[in-house]
Design a protein around this motif. Structure first.
Motif, PDB file in Angstrom:
ATOM      1  N   THR A 816       0.842  -1.203   0.000  1.00 38.31           N
ATOM      2  CA  THR A 816       0.000   0.000   0.000  1.00 38.31           C
ATOM      3  C   THR A 816       0.872   1.247   0.000  1.00 38.31           C
ATOM      4  O   THR A 816       0.767   2.087  -0.897  1.00 38.31           O
ATOM      5  CB  THR A 816      -0.937  -0.004   1.213  1.00 38.31           C
ATOM      6  N   THR A 817       1.732   1.394   0.995  1.00 36.68           N
ATOM      7  CA  THR A 817       2.677   2.509   1.010  1.00 36.68           C
ATOM      8  C   THR A 817       4.056   1.981   1.380  1.00 36.68           C
ATOM      9  O   THR A 817       4.200   0.983   2.089  1.00 36.68           O
ATOM     10  CB  THR A 817       2.267   3.598   2.021  1.00 36.68           C
ATOM     11  N   CYS A 818       5.066   2.685   0.882  1.00 38.53           N
ATOM     12  CA  CYS A 818       6.451   2.262   1.117  1.00 38.53           C
ATOM     13  C   CYS A 818       7.298   3.490   1.429  1.00 38.53           C
ATOM     14  O   CYS A 818       7.000   4.599   0.966  1.00 38.53           O
ATOM     15  CB  CYS A 818       7.026   1.554  -0.111  1.00 38.53           C
ATOM     16  N   GLY A 819       8.348   3.300   2.197  1.00 39.71           N
ATOM     17  CA  GLY A 819       9.251   4.393   2.534  1.00 39.71           C
ATOM     18  C   GLY A 819      10.533   3.853   3.128  1.00 39.71           C
ATOM     19  O   GLY A 819      10.563   2.734   3.662  1.00 39.71           O
ATOM     20  N   TYR A 820      11.564   4.666   3.059  1.00 41.71           N
ATOM     21  CA  TYR A 820      12.835   4.206   3.583  1.00 41.71           C
ATOM     22  C   TYR A 820      12.877   4.410   5.087  1.00 41.71           C
ATOM     23  O   TYR A 820      12.539   5.487   5.593  1.00 41.71           O
ATOM     24  CB  TYR A 820      13.986   4.958   2.921  1.00 41.71           C
ATOM     25  N   GLY A 821      13.267   3.362   5.819  1.00 36.65           N
ATOM     26  CA  GLY A 821      13.430   3.446   7.261  1.00 36.65           C
ATOM     27  C   GLY A 821      14.858   3.835   7.600  1.00 36.65           C
ATOM     28  O   GLY A 821      15.757   2.988   7.586  1.00 36.65           O
ATOM     29  N   PHE A 822      15.075   5.102   7.896  1.00 35.60           N
ATOM     30  CA  PHE A 822      16.441   5.584   8.104  1.00 35.60           C
ATOM     31  C   PHE A 822      17.066   4.989   9.355  1.00 35.60           C
ATOM     32  O   PHE A 822      18.277   4.758   9.405  1.00 35.60           O
ATOM     33  CB  PHE A 822      16.447   7.114   8.172  1.00 35.60           C
ATOM     34  N   THR A 823      16.284   4.744  10.381  1.00 31.15           N
ATOM     35  CA  THR A 823      16.827   4.129  11.595  1.00 31.15           C
ATOM     36  C   THR A 823      17.275   2.702  11.320  1.00 31.15           C
ATOM     37  O   THR A 823      18.333   2.264  11.778  1.00 31.15           O
ATOM     38  CB  THR A 823      15.768   4.137  12.709  1.00 31.15           C
ATOM     39  N   MET A 824      16.466   1.980  10.566  1.00 32.00           N
ATOM     40  CA  MET A 824      16.748   0.580  10.286  1.00 32.00           C
ATOM     41  C   MET A 824      17.678   0.391   9.106  1.00 32.00           C
ATOM     42  O   MET A 824      18.192  -0.711   8.887  1.00 32.00           O
ATOM     43  CB  MET A 824      15.432  -0.142  10.009  1.00 32.00           C
ATOM     44  N   ASP A 825      17.848   1.470   8.315  1.00 28.46           N
ATOM     45  CA  ASP A 825      18.641   1.392   7.090  1.00 28.46           C
ATOM     46  C   ASP A 825      18.091   0.314   6.163  1.00 28.46           C
ATOM     47  O   ASP A 825      18.825  -0.461   5.556  1.00 28.46           O
ATOM     48  CB  ASP A 825      20.111   1.116   7.403  1.00 28.46           C
ATOM     49  N   LYS A 826      16.763   0.284   6.057  1.00 28.73           N
ATOM     50  CA  LYS A 826      16.077  -0.697   5.223  1.00 28.73           C
ATOM     51  C   LYS A 826      14.892  -0.024   4.524  1.00 28.73           C
ATOM     52  O   LYS A 826      14.285   0.914   5.057  1.00 28.73           O
ATOM     53  CB  LYS A 826      15.533  -1.847   6.073  1.00 28.73           C
ATOM     54  N   MET A 827      14.531  -0.541   3.357  1.00 24.09           N
ATOM     55  CA  MET A 827      13.293  -0.130   2.722  1.00 24.09           C
ATOM     56  C   MET A 827      12.144  -0.850   3.406  1.00 24.09           C
ATOM     57  O   MET A 827      12.182  -2.071   3.601  1.00 24.09           O
ATOM     58  CB  MET A 827      13.314  -0.458   1.231  1.00 24.09           C
ATOM     59  N   VAL A 828      11.125  -0.099   3.784  1.00 25.45           N
ATOM     60  CA  VAL A 828       9.983  -0.638   4.519  1.00 25.45           C
ATOM     61  C   VAL A 828       8.741  -0.547   3.628  1.00 25.45           C
ATOM     62  O   VAL A 828       8.461   0.493   3.031  1.00 25.45           O
ATOM     63  CB  VAL A 828       9.732   0.140   5.827  1.00 25.45           C
ATOM     64  N   CYS A 829       8.005  -1.647   3.544  1.00 25.49           N
ATOM     65  CA  CYS A 829       6.767  -1.689   2.763  1.00 25.49           C
ATOM     66  C   CYS A 829       5.623  -2.153   3.655  1.00 25.49           C
ATOM     67  O   CYS A 829       5.781  -3.099   4.431  1.00 25.49           O
ATOM     68  CB  CYS A 829       6.894  -2.655   1.586  1.00 25.49           C
ATOM     69  N   LEU A 830       4.502  -1.481   3.553  1.00 21.69           N
ATOM     70  CA  LEU A 830       3.280  -1.908   4.225  1.00 21.69           C
ATOM     71  C   LEU A 830       2.337  -2.490   3.180  1.00 21.69           C
ATOM     72  O   LEU A 830       2.320  -2.055   2.032  1.00 21.69           O
ATOM     73  CB  LEU A 830       2.605  -0.732   4.930  1.00 21.69           C
ATOM     74  N   GLY A 831       1.556  -3.480   3.588  1.00 25.28           N
ATOM     75  CA  GLY A 831       0.608  -4.063   2.646  1.00 25.28           C
ATOM     76  C   GLY A 831      -0.225  -5.156   3.284  1.00 25.28           C
ATOM     77  O   GLY A 831       0.027  -5.573   4.424  1.00 25.28           O
TER      78      GLY A 831
END
Length: 898
Positions: A816-831
């Motif tokens: 649904t939405t995605c964004g970069y997780g700067f704390t985790m240093d990972k791309m985060v996707c919700l769905g």
């Protein structure tokens, strides 16, 4: 000329032919074009014996006898609703349907839209096989890419199309040449081939659907104009026509480019149908040697043009980047089977693209250049659904030159909406409630058409914004934020600072352009804002959020909201509750924050996109006695989000109210002073998962409060932040937003919000029965957070939402939405993920959490054809994963774990 006239008389039903030719002899010049655009099958036109007698009563009145009106009538009749009348002010198909080129192409971004257009294609093919003569030809479509970015666009659409079962193939330029030998391919990066696409003869489709509807009992009244749509207590009661009055239960505005003016005929208050006409050009050549009758439809989006075979020649048109709006002062009376004057100079940009892609056409003899009007909406999406002001008034218009390919599915789902009260698909992207009043402003619409029309073929990148119709709704802080370097986007015409430019950045250096499918130009700027929110303090202008006040003299407001809200809002004064407002199926009609300011005074905050929808839903359920008042106060208050670890001390410095957590608890509201300003509604929440406050300020004080905070915050390292930072924070902290992650098909039990429902309390609320049943039997899908593995944020293509999710190689849902997780240093996707059977149906599960989090399950997310490993879970502030909130318990009388 005589031969063409005789042909016309054979093709048309005699009554229509006499009206078209006998009564209007000045239209002879248009007959050759009309002849070429209509099939020669007389059976298709038998329906034209329409009656001018209007019934005194009927169940449904449909205004408009084009392809959309005919489809809605046909699908209503298929569902058994035959007490239906189609009112056409001229003759069936006389509007824009008769000059449509009849392309049935299914290359789309949205899975919902893919289902709609795929249904249309299946319907047309079936009717053709049944002998109805729609001119259906399965020639396939070949969409070519001149650039790498266009090919990425195709690959993203291809990834989604596979989940619907639509066959598509990415092909090389040489393979494209074999599919269409007439085409020049040396400048192509590739193409996408859709073998089961095709073409139809548009008027034949419309007339066939009308004929089949008529056979089931639908009445068709030609030469009957709608003069007034009368409403009483928010419902259509009578339609006044040029031939008498009709009492009805439902009214459907399918008037095409006339839909806006038909909406204005509603009394006492007009219905908004924001659309505007534009000129649309195409030419038809004489027969050409070497043109295969089964030549595929070719679309060269980067050249703004399309092609199809037509009677041995080529029909070629397009969507020029400098379109011409038309009919700004109104559509001429009796504009039936008519065209607009040709403008070869304006057509030149399309002509250049035409002869470039198919060089054979440089020497072709042109029969006619056709200029027919088409209507477009402000965001280039269809205009569908129920009017927010009139309960039984539906709209299906603004098809953006995709009326033929969309008509079958639009008719099906609009009929479903009328009969069932809602739809099985989430149609929010096309819902009329996505607009506010200003979107119906005629000058705004005319100016916006310069982009809306061209966007049909222009490559649009994620987050790319419209340039026209801007600075309509600005917060008092707008000029301050401009000076600070804000880059604005707009939502519901409200200007919002998305990020703030920083000096010496690498904007555009890696991609060579401002916009990209990969790491965006604003990455470094948002990264700085993100860390300022995490480590220092930031100010974020939240004025665009919708704001609603609910009041009553007695306890009626509380009772009213208790019935609307699935969470318990009856708490002490000063309490804030996050709650959904569910529909009868348990889905989210609204996702909002409710602050209790007084015993019978509530202040409700919801996303900007919900302004029209939320007010419509709340007004729909108001007590009939007028005891509760609902007021939209969005423009009365500005909002400043104060985020970060120093927010508490900063607010204490400028206010005389204690801000420590014992005095100012999370999820509470207090009326405070800031600087010299008073009556500020301060709430301890941020919508990001970080500590802080939102200050809702009477708009006249907004500049003073902003300046006061910025001055006092210098010692704390204060800075501005935009909505992109908020988005990355909330995605990383697994916060769902309505319209992006949640919709009217999502229930609290599917998105981990079961603990926010009063299922085990005595209070009744809309949707409670559905949620209790869902808790008993299980859910079909689960909102989940994913981290991408083996992914390079700086080099790989980004996920932007809508990417397919695979579990053990099987399609399981979409992001649904995605964004970069700067704390985790990972791309985060919700769905949402679910178990889907071979028929594409989601299976109900009582232990879906265990299924989602099964350690042996292998998840992947498909980004433009490349599948990246993904790990499911919920990221917490401790940077660890945990199983999501349990949904089900052994006994149905026990509430879910909080």
């Amino acid at each position: 000329m005589f031969r063409l006239n005789s042909h016309l008389l054979r093709v048309f039903n005699g009554d229509l032919a006499q009206r078209l030719i006998g009564e209007r002899p000045h239209r002879w010049a248009l007959i050759p074009c009309c002849c070429r655009l209509l099939s020669t099958s007389p059976s298709s036109f038998a329906v034209m014996e329409g009656s001018t007698r209007v019934p005194a009563n009927c169940q449904v009145v449909i205004c408009g006898g084009g392809i959309i009106g005919s489809s809605v009538a046909y699908h209503l009749a298929e569902r058994g609703w035959t007490d239906v009348v189609i009112l056409e002010q001229g003759s069936l198909t006389c509007g824009t349907t008769w000059h449509s080129v009849g392309l049935v192409g299914r290359l789309r971004y949205s899975r919902t839209e893919l289902k709609i257009v795929d249904y249309s294609r299946q319907l047309y093919e079936r009717l053709e096989k049944e002998g109805h003569g729609l001119g259906w030809k399965q020639c396939g479509s070949l969409n070519v890419a001149r650039t790498k970015d266009r090919l990425i666009d195709f690959k993203r659409k291809h990834a989604v199309a596979k989940t619907v079962g639509i066959e598509m193939h990415i092909v090389s330029p040489s393979e494209a040449k074999k599919l269409c030998p007439l085409m020049y391919t040396d400048d192509l990066e590739g193409a996408i081939w859709i073998p089961h696409d095709g073409v139809v003869t548009a008027p034949d489709v419309s007339l066939t659907l009308a004929k089949l509807a008529k056979e089931k009992g639908v009445k068709i009244c030609e030469g009957v104009a709608v003069q007034k749509v009368v409403t009483d207590q928010g419902r259509v009661t009578v339609v006044e026509t040029s031939h008498g009055k009709i009492k009805c239960e439902y009214f459907v505005n399918c008037a095409g480019q006339w839909a806006r003016s038909v909406g204005k005929k509603t009394v006492p208050k007009a219905v908004k149908a924001p659309l505007h006409s534009c000129e649309h050009y195409y030419l038809i050549t004489k027969p050409q040697e070497g043109v295969d009758p089964m030549m595929p439809v070719v679309r060269d989006y980067d050249g703004h043009v399309y092609f199809r075979e037509w009677s041995g020649g080529i029909l070629a048109g397009g969507f020029e980047p400098n379109p011409k709006a038309c009919f700004h002062k109104g559509i001429p009376d009796k504009f039936e089977f008519q065209l607009l004057p040709s403008d070869w100079d304006h057509f030149q940009v399309l002509l250049d693209g035409i002869v470039h892609r198919i060089p054979l056409l440089s020497s072709a003899e042109v029969r006619q250049l056709i200029n027919g009007p088409e209507s477009f909406t402000p965001d280039s999406q269809w205009l569908l659904g129920k009017s927010p002001k009139v309960e039984n008034y539906f709209i299906a218009a603004g098809m953006n030159s995709a009326g033929i390919v969309g008509a079958g599915g639009v008719g099906k789902y609009l009929a479903e909406w009328i009969v069932e009260g809602d739809t099985s698909l989430n149609l929010w992207a096309y819902d009329v409630r996505r607009f506010v009043r200003l979107h119906n402003n005629k000058k705004f619409l005319r100016d916006r058409m310069t982009e809306a029309f061209a966007n049909h073929y222009l490559l649009k990148y994620p987050r790319e914004e419209y340039k026209t119709g801007r600075k309509l709704r600005c917060s008092p802080l707008h000029t301050r934020l401009e000076v600070a370097g804000a880059v604005f986007g707009e939502t519901m015409a409200y200007e919002r600072a998305m990020y703030f430019q920083i000096e010496e950045t690498s904007f555009g250096k890696e991609t060579g352009a401002m916009w990209s499918w990969s790491k965006p130009c604003w990455f470094e700027a948002v990264q700085e804002e993100y860390w300022a929110c995490k480590e220092r303090v930031c100010l974020m202008d939240m004025s665009s959020f919708s704001k609603i006040e609910v009041r009553s003299r007695g306890d009626e407001a509380t009772a009213y909201l208790q019935y609307l809200c699935s969470n318990n809002i009856d708490h002490e004064i000063g309490t804030i509750v996050h709650t959904g407002m569910q529909n009868r199926h348990g889905g989210f009609e609204n996702d909002c924050t409710v602050a209790r300011l007084d015993t019978n005074h509530y202040y409700i905050i919801c996303p900007a996109t919900q302004q029209t929808r939320a007010i419509a839903w709340m007004n729909k359920h108001l007590p009939a006695d007028g005891s509760v008042q609902v007021t939209d106060v969005t423009s009365m208050f500005s909002g400043i989000n104060l985020i970060g670890p120093h927010a508490q001390q900063l607010l204490a410095d400028v206010s005389d109210f204690p801000t420590n957590k014992s005095a100012f608890r999370p999820m509470t509201v207090h009326i405070i002073d800031v600087g010299h300003a008073s009556s500020i509604r301060a709430m301890r929440l941020t919508h990001t998962g970080e500590d802080g406050f939102i200050l809702y300020i009477p708009s006249e004080y907004a500049l003073h409060v902003y300046d006061t905070l910025m001055t006092a915050g210098k010692d704390y390292g204060i800075r501005n932040a935009g909505y992109y930072a908020l988005r990355h924070l909330r995605i990383e902290n697994f916060f769902a937003f309505w319209g992006l992650d949640l919709d009217d098909k999502t229930t609290p039990l599917e998105c981990g919000r079961g603990f926010r429902t009063k299922l085990d309390e005595n209070d009744n609320f809309i949707g409670k029965a559905a949620l209790l049943e869902q808790r008993r039997v299980g859910v079909k899908r689960r909102f989940t957070q994913f981290l991408l593995d083996n992914y390079d944020v700086h080099k790989d293509l980004w996920p932007w939402g809508g990417e397919p999710i695979y579990r053990d190689g099987q399609f399981a849902g979409l992001t649904t939405t995605c964004g970069y997780g700067f704390t985790m240093d990972k791309m985060v996707c919700l769905g949402f993920v679910s178990q889907i059977d071979e028929n594409g149906e989601m299976l109900t599960q009582t232990s879906i959490n265990e299924w989602v989090m099964n350690k042996n399950a292998k998840y992947e997310i498909d980004i433009a054809g490349v599948r990246y490993p993904a790990k499911p879970g919920i990221f917490t502030q401790k940077m660890s994963f945990q199983v999501v909130e349990p949904l089900f318990v052994p006994a149905p009388n026990v509430s879910p774990t909080k």
